[in-house]
Design a protein around this motif. Sequence first.
Motif, PDB file in Angstrom:
ATOM      1  N   UNK A   3      20.636   2.455   8.645  1.00  0.00           N
ATOM      2  CA  UNK A   3      20.252   3.219   7.320  1.00  0.00           C
ATOM      3  C   UNK A   3      21.397   4.211   7.136  1.00  0.00           C
ATOM      4  N   UNK A   4      21.994   4.085   5.946  1.00  0.00           N
ATOM      5  CA  UNK A   4      23.204   4.733   5.297  1.00  0.00           C
ATOM      6  C   UNK A   4      22.665   5.531   4.183  1.00  0.00           C
ATOM      7  N   UNK A  20      20.101   8.564  -1.938  1.00  0.00           N
ATOM      8  CA  UNK A  20      19.488   7.136  -1.784  1.00  0.00           C
ATOM      9  C   UNK A  20      19.929   6.876  -0.179  1.00  0.00           C
ATOM     10  N   UNK A  21      19.233   5.686   0.249  1.00  0.00           N
ATOM     11  CA  UNK A  21      19.223   5.411   1.520  1.00  0.00           C
ATOM     12  C   UNK A  21      19.409   3.748   1.450  1.00  0.00           C
ATOM     13  N   UNK A  22      20.439   3.401   2.031  1.00  0.00           N
ATOM     14  CA  UNK A  22      20.839   1.888   1.830  1.00  0.00           C
ATOM     15  C   UNK A  22      20.242   1.190   3.390  1.00  0.00           C
ATOM     16  N   UNK A  23      19.464   0.506   3.196  1.00  0.00           N
ATOM     17  CA  UNK A  23      18.976  -0.278   4.488  1.00  0.00           C
ATOM     18  C   UNK A  23      19.425  -1.675   4.770  1.00  0.00           C
ATOM     19  N   UNK A  24      19.554  -1.969   5.944  1.00  0.00           N
ATOM     20  CA  UNK A  24      20.052  -3.384   6.283  1.00  0.00           C
ATOM     21  C   UNK A  24      19.553  -3.636   7.518  1.00  0.00           C
ATOM     22  N   UNK A  93      19.720  16.053   5.244  1.00  0.00           N
ATOM     23  CA  UNK A  93      18.419  14.961   4.888  1.00  0.00           C
ATOM     24  C   UNK A  93      18.662  13.344   5.402  1.00  0.00           C
ATOM     25  N   UNK A  94      17.683  13.127   6.358  1.00  0.00           N
ATOM     26  CA  UNK A  94      17.860  12.011   6.966  1.00  0.00           C
ATOM     27  C   UNK A  94      16.806  11.001   6.445  1.00  0.00           C
ATOM     28  N   UNK A 118      22.541   8.567   9.210  1.00  0.00           N
ATOM     29  CA  UNK A 118      23.676   9.604   9.814  1.00  0.00           C
ATOM     30  C   UNK A 118      23.101  10.967   9.236  1.00  0.00           C
ATOM     31  N   UNK A 119      22.848  11.047   8.160  1.00  0.00           N
ATOM     32  CA  UNK A 119      22.339  12.204   7.579  1.00  0.00           C
ATOM     33  C   UNK A 119      23.240  12.358   6.164  1.00  0.00           C
ATOM     34  N   UNK A 120      22.750  13.059   5.452  1.00  0.00           N
ATOM     35  CA  UNK A 120      23.547  13.615   4.345  1.00  0.00           C
ATOM     36  C   UNK A 120      23.379  15.280   3.975  1.00  0.00           C
TER      37      UNK A 120
END
Length: 126
Positions: A3-4, A20-24, A93-94, A118-120
């Motif tokens: 998760x990024x 945004x949270x890009x998941x892979x 924010x996670x 990792x959070x922003x």
Amino acid sequence: VQLVESGGGLVQAGGSLRLSCAASGFTFDDYAIGWFRQAPGKEREGVSCINVSDGSTYYADSVKARFVISSNSAKNTLYLQMNSLKPEDTAVYYCAADPRPYGCYVAQGAKSYDYWGQGTQVTVSS
């Protein structure tokens, strides 16, 4: 599972940000996903989550009517539109995910989610 998060930054009170949270490594439809935040010296708290099967959502009382969660399953991306930001919204924010499909468990706390980004950092100045 990865998760990024992105989209954090410094904004004045009353302003807006979109996270945004890009998941892979997994498919949105197979996992529960949500947003948490943690301010300095405070516990990690649930902010919002969405059940991707029916679109139902949950918001913490502190962000209701100001934040909007959404997801794009085709892009495996989770979003959090944050409006009318307040200094008390300042936190890291996670994005979080758990392998229970079609769920929304943010109200149950951070222990309900197995995977974390990792959070922003979001900083709201007064």
